[in-house]
Design a protein around this motif. Structure first.
Motif, PDB file in Angstrom:
ATOM      1  N   GLY A  30       5.226  10.495  21.390  1.00 16.15           N
ATOM      2  CA  GLY A  30       6.302   9.659  20.890  1.00 16.15           C
ATOM      3  C   GLY A  30       7.331  10.384  20.064  1.00 16.15           C
ATOM      4  N   HIS A  31       7.279  11.708  20.011  1.00 17.53           N
ATOM      5  CA  HIS A  31       8.280  12.402  19.203  1.00 17.53           C
ATOM      6  C   HIS A  31       9.601  12.544  19.956  1.00 17.53           C
ATOM      7  CE1 HIS A  31       6.776  16.309  21.108  1.00 17.53           C
ATOM      8  NE2 HIS A  31       8.075  16.445  21.224  1.00 17.53           N
TER       9      HIS A  31
ATOM     10  N   GLU B 153       7.669  14.661  14.607  1.00 17.17           N
ATOM     11  CA  GLU B 153       6.310  14.297  14.984  1.00 17.17           C
ATOM     12  C   GLU B 153       5.899  12.971  14.336  1.00 17.17           C
ATOM     13  OE1 GLU B 153       4.968  15.902  17.276  1.00 17.17           O
ATOM     14  OE2 GLU B 153       4.846  18.061  16.986  1.00 17.17           O
ATOM     15  N   PRO B 154       4.826  12.333  14.834  1.00 17.26           N
ATOM     16  CA  PRO B 154       4.346  11.110  14.194  1.00 17.26           C
ATOM     17  C   PRO B 154       4.169  11.301  12.683  1.00 17.26           C
ATOM     18  CG  PRO B 154       3.209  11.428  16.268  1.00 17.26           C
ATOM     19  CD  PRO B 154       4.044  12.668  16.049  1.00 17.26           C
ATOM     20  N   GLY B 155       4.639  10.309  11.942  1.00 18.62           N
ATOM     21  CA  GLY B 155       4.634  10.384  10.486  1.00 18.62           C
ATOM     22  C   GLY B 155       5.965  10.777   9.894  1.00 18.62           C
TER      23      GLY B 155
ATOM     24  N   VAL C 261       8.482  -0.870  15.452  1.00 20.84           N
ATOM     25  CA  VAL C 261       9.185   0.275  14.887  1.00 20.84           C
ATOM     26  C   VAL C 261       8.287   0.873  13.825  1.00 20.84           C
ATOM     27  CG1 VAL C 261      11.206   1.055  13.616  1.00 20.84           C
ATOM     28  CG2 VAL C 261      11.440  -0.702  15.369  1.00 20.84           C
ATOM     29  N   SER C 262       7.863   2.106  14.070  1.00 17.83           N
ATOM     30  CA  SER C 262       6.853   2.707  13.209  1.00 17.83           C
ATOM     31  C   SER C 262       6.951   4.219  13.264  1.00 17.83           C
ATOM     32  CB  SER C 262       5.450   2.271  13.669  1.00 17.83           C
ATOM     33  OG  SER C 262       4.439   3.041  13.067  1.00 17.83           O
TER      34      SER C 262
ATOM     35  N   ALA D 291       9.985   7.751  18.152  1.00 15.01           N
ATOM     36  CA  ALA D 291      11.052   7.308  19.052  1.00 15.01           C
ATOM     37  C   ALA D 291      11.300   5.813  18.971  1.00 15.01           C
ATOM     38  CB  ALA D 291      10.720   7.704  20.490  1.00 15.01           C
ATOM     39  N   SER D 292      10.365   5.053  18.422  1.00 12.31           N
ATOM     40  CA  SER D 292      10.571   3.604  18.308  1.00 12.31           C
ATOM     41  C   SER D 292      11.746   3.265  17.411  1.00 12.31           C
ATOM     42  CB  SER D 292       9.304   2.920  17.787  1.00 12.31           C
ATOM     43  OG  SER D 292       9.013   3.324  16.444  1.00 12.31           O
TER      44      SER D 292
END
Length: 261
Positions: free
Chosen positions: A137-138, A143-145, A215-216, A221-222
């Motif tokens: 999802g990046h 990156e995530p977070g 959205v998180s 990407a959300s």
């Protein structure tokens, strides 16, 4: 967010090329945002073909790349500045110095990030930003977070991303740098039009999380759901996990002719 499901990856690339060519026809001084990775390569090939056919010129345009590895030798074949040069810049008519990337060799990387932000603003901002999508999802190397309002900065790459990118480094994830300098999610969101290309079944979970999930920061990407002008170009396999794919297809089928993306 407009989701367009195309028959093949080539169709997705041609639609993205249509948008770039229309932008440069309307304003030859437009500012492009260029992504690396596998997904945009078909777009760049389409733009090269159109340039050679006399259908588009980059002679008055500028471009900014999304990100860069930290720690690779200058001129390394897999540095993102070299990839953009090899896959697009050398084959079209960008003026010398018109394509700029983050300085992954800077002694002060934090300052380099701030300088890059200032350069984009001074150029008037990005008119059309090309994006790919990571399997986790990046976008860019967020990156995530990652903070949803982040700006250009140093980031550590996750094990998943280094493993995914190992194919560019002889299959050895240990050869993939662990740090990068990347535009932030806030930086990307300032572009006036975002065009994201994702193809292949492996991207389907990330596509579904980006388009239909919350959205998180868990799916960076959300955050594109909050942007006023986003186009998501998919092939069938990449769209296979979307719950509302029939609705997206129906909306695209009745879009007024000539409206563009």
């Amino acid at each position: 967010m407009e989701v367009v499901i195309t028959p093949t990856p080539r169709h997705a690339a041609e639609l993205a090329a249509d948008a770039v060519c229309r932008l440069l026809e309307d304003d030859p001084r437009s500012v492009l945002g260029l992504a690396t990775g596998s997904s945009p390569l078909a777009l760049y090939r389409a733009l090269i073909d159109r340039h050679r056919a006399g259908q588009v010129s980059f002679g008055r345009a500028r471009a900014f790349t999304l990100d860069e590895y930290v720690g690779l030798p200058r001129g390394h074949a897999e540095s993102y500045r070299e990839v953009i040069r090899r896959e697009l810049e050398d084959h079209v008519d960008f003026p010398a110095g018109a394509v700029t990337g983050p300085d992954g060799h800077a002694e002060d990387l934090a300052r380099a990030g701030r300088d890059y932000e200032e350069a984009i603003v001074s150029a008037g901002g990005v008119d059309l930003q090309v994006l790919g999508l990571g399997g986790n999802g990046h976008i860019a190397f967020n990156e995530p977070g990652s903070s949803l309002n982040s700006l250009t900065r140093v980031k550590a790459l996750t094990r998943r991303t280094r493993s995914d990118n190992a194919r560019f480094f002889g299959g050895n994830a240990e050869e993939v740098p662990s740090l990068c300098l990347t535009q932030g999610l806030g930086t990307i969101r300032r572009a006036r039009h975002l065009v994201l290309i994702a193809t292949g079944e492996a991207k389907a979970p990330a596509v579904a999380a980006m388009v239909e999930g919350p959205v998180s920061a868990s799916c960076p990407a959300s955050v594109l759901q909050l942007h006023p002008h986003v186009t998501v170009l998919l092939d069938g396999p990449a769209a296979s996990d979307l719950q509302h794919r029939d609705d997206y297809a129906a909306a695209w089928a009745v879009k007024p002719a000539g409206q563009g993306l």
